[in-house]
Write an enzyme that holds these catalytic residues in place. Sequence first.
Site, PDB file in Angstrom:
ATOM      1  N   LYS A   1       1.009  -1.035   0.041  1.00  0.00           N
ATOM      2  CA  LYS A   1       0.113  -0.067  -0.019  1.00  0.00           C
ATOM      3  C   LYS A   1       0.826   1.344   0.079  1.00  0.00           C
ATOM      4  O   LYS A   1       2.025   1.172   0.088  1.00  0.00           O
ATOM      5  CB  LYS A   1      -1.107  -0.043   1.176  1.00  0.00           C
TER       6      LYS A   1
ATOM      7  N   TYR B   1     -12.368  -2.036  -3.949  1.00  0.00           N
ATOM      8  CA  TYR B   1     -13.044  -2.133  -2.587  1.00  0.00           C
ATOM      9  C   TYR B   1     -14.440  -2.119  -2.534  1.00  0.00           C
ATOM     10  O   TYR B   1     -14.998  -1.683  -1.543  1.00  0.00           O
ATOM     11  CB  TYR B   1     -12.296  -0.871  -1.539  1.00  0.00           C
TER      12      TYR B   1
ATOM     13  N   ASN C   1      -2.186   0.468   6.669  1.00  0.00           N
ATOM     14  CA  ASN C   1      -1.686  -0.971   7.259  1.00  0.00           C
ATOM     15  C   ASN C   1      -0.812  -1.728   6.280  1.00  0.00           C
ATOM     16  O   ASN C   1      -0.720  -2.985   6.380  1.00  0.00           O
ATOM     17  CB  ASN C   1      -2.988  -1.682   7.694  1.00  0.00           C
TER      18      ASN C   1
ATOM     19  N   HIS D   1      -2.115  -5.367   1.331  1.00  0.00           N
ATOM     20  CA  HIS D   1      -3.345  -5.983   1.134  1.00  0.00           C
ATOM     21  C   HIS D   1      -3.128  -7.441   0.773  1.00  0.00           C
ATOM     22  O   HIS D   1      -2.229  -7.637   0.174  1.00  0.00           O
ATOM     23  CB  HIS D   1      -4.252  -5.395   0.034  1.00  0.00           C
TER      24      HIS D   1
ATOM     25  N   GLU E   1     -10.048 -10.650  -7.671  1.00  0.00           N
ATOM     26  CA  GLU E   1      -8.832  -9.486  -7.602  1.00  0.00           C
ATOM     27  C   GLU E   1      -7.638  -9.614  -8.639  1.00  0.00           C
ATOM     28  O   GLU E   1      -7.195  -8.670  -9.023  1.00  0.00           O
ATOM     29  CB  GLU E   1      -8.221  -9.578  -6.015  1.00  0.00           C
TER      30      GLU E   1
END
Length: 143
Positions: free
Chosen positions: A11, A51, A114, A117, A128
Amino acid sequence: MAIERTLSIVKPDAVAKNLIGQIYSRFEAAGLKIVAAKMVQLTREQAEGFYAVHKERPFFNDLVSFMISGPVMIQVLEGESAIQKNREIMGATDPKKAAAGTIRHDFAVSVDENAAHGSDAPETAAVEIEYFFGKDGICPRTR
Ligand code: IDP
């Protein structure tokens, strides 16, 4: 145990901290092979689509804004139980609850940012992977 593929994203927070190599090292040390990879500056539409399952959650807009705040590194990992293995390497969603030695524990500070993913199930992994790499975007690792 089955050979699986899973979608992984480094990320924007972790890319900004120059952690791509350290994170890739953890995948490779765990026996996961990178079979596709690209750096992308996501558009808002791409992040919202990725998302979409979280559309009704209160953190959706913040999550999308974070995911487009800088480039991300997107890869497909392949290996035995790759989906679960990657989840273990990443650690719990909230870095404060993540086990020591996991990516989120070691490299992230908050649930909003965080570091990584990883797909959570075979069905989502397939969707995905196709979302970012289409049907032919994977390099078989035959050697
Ligand atoms: P996961 O990434 O560990 O699979 P999910 O529940 O699928 O976790 O949530 C997707 C992402 O949404 C998380 O990685 C995190 O960045 C963000 N997120 C989840 N829960 C919260 C929250 O309570 N506040 C802010 N962001 C959250």
